[in-house]
Enzyme design. Structure first.
Site, mmCIF file in Angstrom:
data_model
loop_
_atom_site.group_PDB
_atom_site.id
_atom_site.type_symbol
_atom_site.label_atom_id
_atom_site.label_comp_id
_atom_site.label_asym_id
_atom_site.label_seq_id
_atom_site.Cartn_x
_atom_site.Cartn_y
_atom_site.Cartn_z
ATOM 1 N N ASP A 1 14.224 7.054 5.847
ATOM 2 C CA ASP A 1 13.506 6.269 4.835
ATOM 3 C C ASP A 1 14.310 6.155 3.538
ATOM 4 O O ASP A 1 14.367 5.086 2.918
ATOM 5 C CB ASP A 1 12.135 6.892 4.545
ATOM 6 C CG ASP A 1 11.192 6.797 5.739
ATOM 7 O OD1 ASP A 1 11.629 6.365 6.811
ATOM 8 O OD2 ASP A 1 10.009 7.164 5.585
ATOM 9 N N PRO B 1 0.835 -1.198 0.000
ATOM 10 C CA PRO B 1 0.000 0.000 0.000
ATOM 11 C C PRO B 1 0.873 1.252 0.000
ATOM 12 O O PRO B 1 1.898 1.309 0.688
ATOM 13 C CB PRO B 1 -0.801 -0.111 1.298
ATOM 14 C CG PRO B 1 -0.186 -1.196 2.095
ATOM 15 C CD PRO B 1 0.630 -2.041 1.187
ATOM 16 N N LEU C 1 4.993 2.757 4.976
ATOM 17 C CA LEU C 1 5.995 1.742 4.627
ATOM 18 C C LEU C 1 7.111 2.330 3.758
ATOM 19 O O LEU C 1 7.825 1.603 3.072
ATOM 20 C CB LEU C 1 5.320 0.564 3.894
ATOM 21 C CG LEU C 1 4.281 -0.196 4.721
ATOM 22 C CD1 LEU C 1 3.613 -1.288 3.884
ATOM 23 C CD2 LEU C 1 4.914 -0.831 5.967
ATOM 24 N N GLY C 2 7.231 3.643 3.782
ATOM 25 C CA GLY C 2 8.368 4.286 3.108
ATOM 26 C C GLY C 2 8.215 4.363 1.601
ATOM 27 O O GLY C 2 9.224 4.433 0.883
ATOM 28 N N SER D 1 7.078 6.862 -0.254
ATOM 29 C CA SER D 1 7.521 8.123 -0.888
ATOM 30 C C SER D 1 9.036 8.136 -1.013
ATOM 31 O O SER D 1 9.580 8.626 -2.017
ATOM 32 C CB SER D 1 7.030 9.370 -0.157
ATOM 33 O OG SER D 1 6.726 9.122 1.154
ATOM 34 N N GLY E 1 1.772 5.219 0.612
ATOM 35 C CA GLY E 1 1.438 6.281 1.568
ATOM 36 C C GLY E 1 0.913 5.726 2.876
ATOM 37 O O GLY E 1 0.116 6.354 3.559
ATOM 38 N N ALA E 2 1.351 4.512 3.249
ATOM 39 C CA ALA E 2 0.795 3.855 4.435
ATOM 40 C C ALA E 2 1.805 3.747 5.564
ATOM 41 O O ALA E 2 1.594 3.018 6.516
ATOM 42 C CB ALA E 2 0.301 2.464 4.052
HETATM 43 C C1 MEV Z 1 8.357 8.603 8.411
HETATM 44 O O1 MEV Z 1 8.474 7.314 7.816
HETATM 45 C C2 MEV Z 1 9.332 8.708 9.558
HETATM 46 C C3 MEV Z 1 9.336 10.033 10.281
HETATM 47 O O2 MEV Z 1 10.321 9.914 11.323
HETATM 48 C C4 MEV Z 1 9.705 11.187 9.370
HETATM 49 C C5 MEV Z 1 11.160 11.159 8.937
HETATM 50 O O3 MEV Z 1 11.991 10.478 9.524
HETATM 51 O O4 MEV Z 1 11.456 11.904 7.965
HETATM 52 C C6 MEV Z 1 8.003 10.346 10.938
#
Ligand code: MEV
Length: 334
Positions: free
Chosen positions: A162, A111, A116-117, A119, A113-114
């Site tokens: 990420d 999925p 799981l990285g 973007s 935008g859930a």
């Molecule tokens: C998002 O997957 C993780 C966060 O820590 C944002 C980031 O590290 O850029 C919320």
């Protein structure tokens, strides 16, 4: 010419949000991948065919000098991931000093935008595929740094967590120093995780801003919480080296409680987290930015029970083994 690359998704094991404020984090690539193809065009337009990005089959075209997007579909709202493709192409073009027209096709096994990285995976994959098309197979460090720049441009705030794990894969201990400190951890034991997914209610950028605002308003309360998350990450790193799953589980539970106190969890996430524990998980926590999205449960021998418990409270459970592999070039066709 067409270049196709694939990039893993990730679960943050410990330290999300705190890493944005300088604390370390532990993050792992998973065996679900996003595939990006870049194909050269004869003009300088960029066409994005985002097969699996919420809106199936949406096709978007934009050119360098027109900020307007042409949307070739009846479907309504714009897709967040498109911003990452656009900025990744800008960042790679600036770095390479050349701008090409491309057709970008994105497919995802997970999925989007859930939490799981995806973007980061879109950013890393676009930078890599586009650079190959432009005649450069960039070193991984340069790809990771251009992808991080992409996330910063789209989200305003982003840690390198990420984009690093999407590029290098494996289980990484990351400190957001300059340059980023990355240690690849050798994890001998199986980490039997079940992931639970619910629809996302907020974007990563909104959630990161929410924590930043909270920290500004209540510095003496919120800063120690973020530091505690950093300490949990350090203890978890040691527990991982000792293959001490009960300790890892307890640390996941504490980390979840602290994330909830920062206001980034939701009722739906909490329902999955607590029902997983009730069904026998040794630990469970939300993973990623929160606001809905995903949680992880560490549940040796209880995968079935935990999956059922997640389903009962309205979540969608799935298994994804951790994966050593980061960015992979799938094919380059002349
Ligand atoms: C998002 O997957 C993780 C966060 O820590 C944002 C980031 O590290 O850029 C919320």
């Amino acid at each position: 010419m067409r270049a196709t690359v694939s990039v893993p998704g990730k679960v943050s094991l410990f330290g999300e949000h705190a890493i944005v404020f300088g604390e370390p984090a532990l993050v792992a690539a998973i065996g679900k991948r996003l595939t990006i193809s870049a194909e050269e065009r004869s003009d300088r337009a960029v066409r994005i065919n985002a097969m699996d990005l919420h809106v199936p089959g949406v096709i978007l075209t934009f050119t360098e000098d027109s900020p307007e997007l042409t949307v070739e579909t009846d479907y309504g709202h714009m897709v967040g991931a498109v911003g990452y493709v656009r900025e990744a192409i800008e960042a790679a073009s600036e770095h390479l000093g050349s701008r090409l027209g491309v057709n970008i096709t994105i497919r995802s096994e997970m999925p989007v935008g859930a939490g799981l990285g995806t973007s980061a995976a879109v950013s890393v994959g676009t930078v890599a595929a586009y650079s190959i098309l432009a005649g450069h197979q960039l070193p991984l460090g340069e790809i990771a740094s251009l992808a991080h720049k992409t996330e910063l441009r789209v989200q305003n705030i982003a840690s390198p967590m990420d984009t690093s794990v999407a590029t290098y894969g494996g289980v990484l201990y990351i400190r957001p120093t300059s340059p980023t400190h990355i240690e690849r951890l050798q994890v001998a034991c199986e980490l039997p995780f079940v992931i639970g997914y619910v629809e996302r209610e907020s974007r990563t950028s909104e959630l990161v801003k929410k924590v930043r605002d909270l920290r500004e308003s209540y510095a003496e309360i919120i800063s120690p919480i973020l530091q505690s998350i950093g300490r949990i990450t350090e203890r978890a790193k040691a527990a991982l080296a000792e293959e001490d799953l009960p300790t890892l589980g307890r640390l996941m539970n504490i980390n979840h409680g602290l994330l909830d106190s920062l206001g980034v969890s939701t009722k739906a996430l909490n329902d999955m987290v607590y029902s997983a524990r009730f069904a026998g998980a040794v630990g469970s926590k939300m993973t990623g930015a929160g606001g809905g999205g995903c949680m992880i449960a560490l549940c040796p021998g209880k995968e079935l029970e935990v999956s059922t418990a997640i389903k009962v409270v309205g979540g969608c459970p799935f298994r994804a083994p951790l994966s050593c592999e980061g960015l992979r070039v799938e094919s380059v066709e002349k």
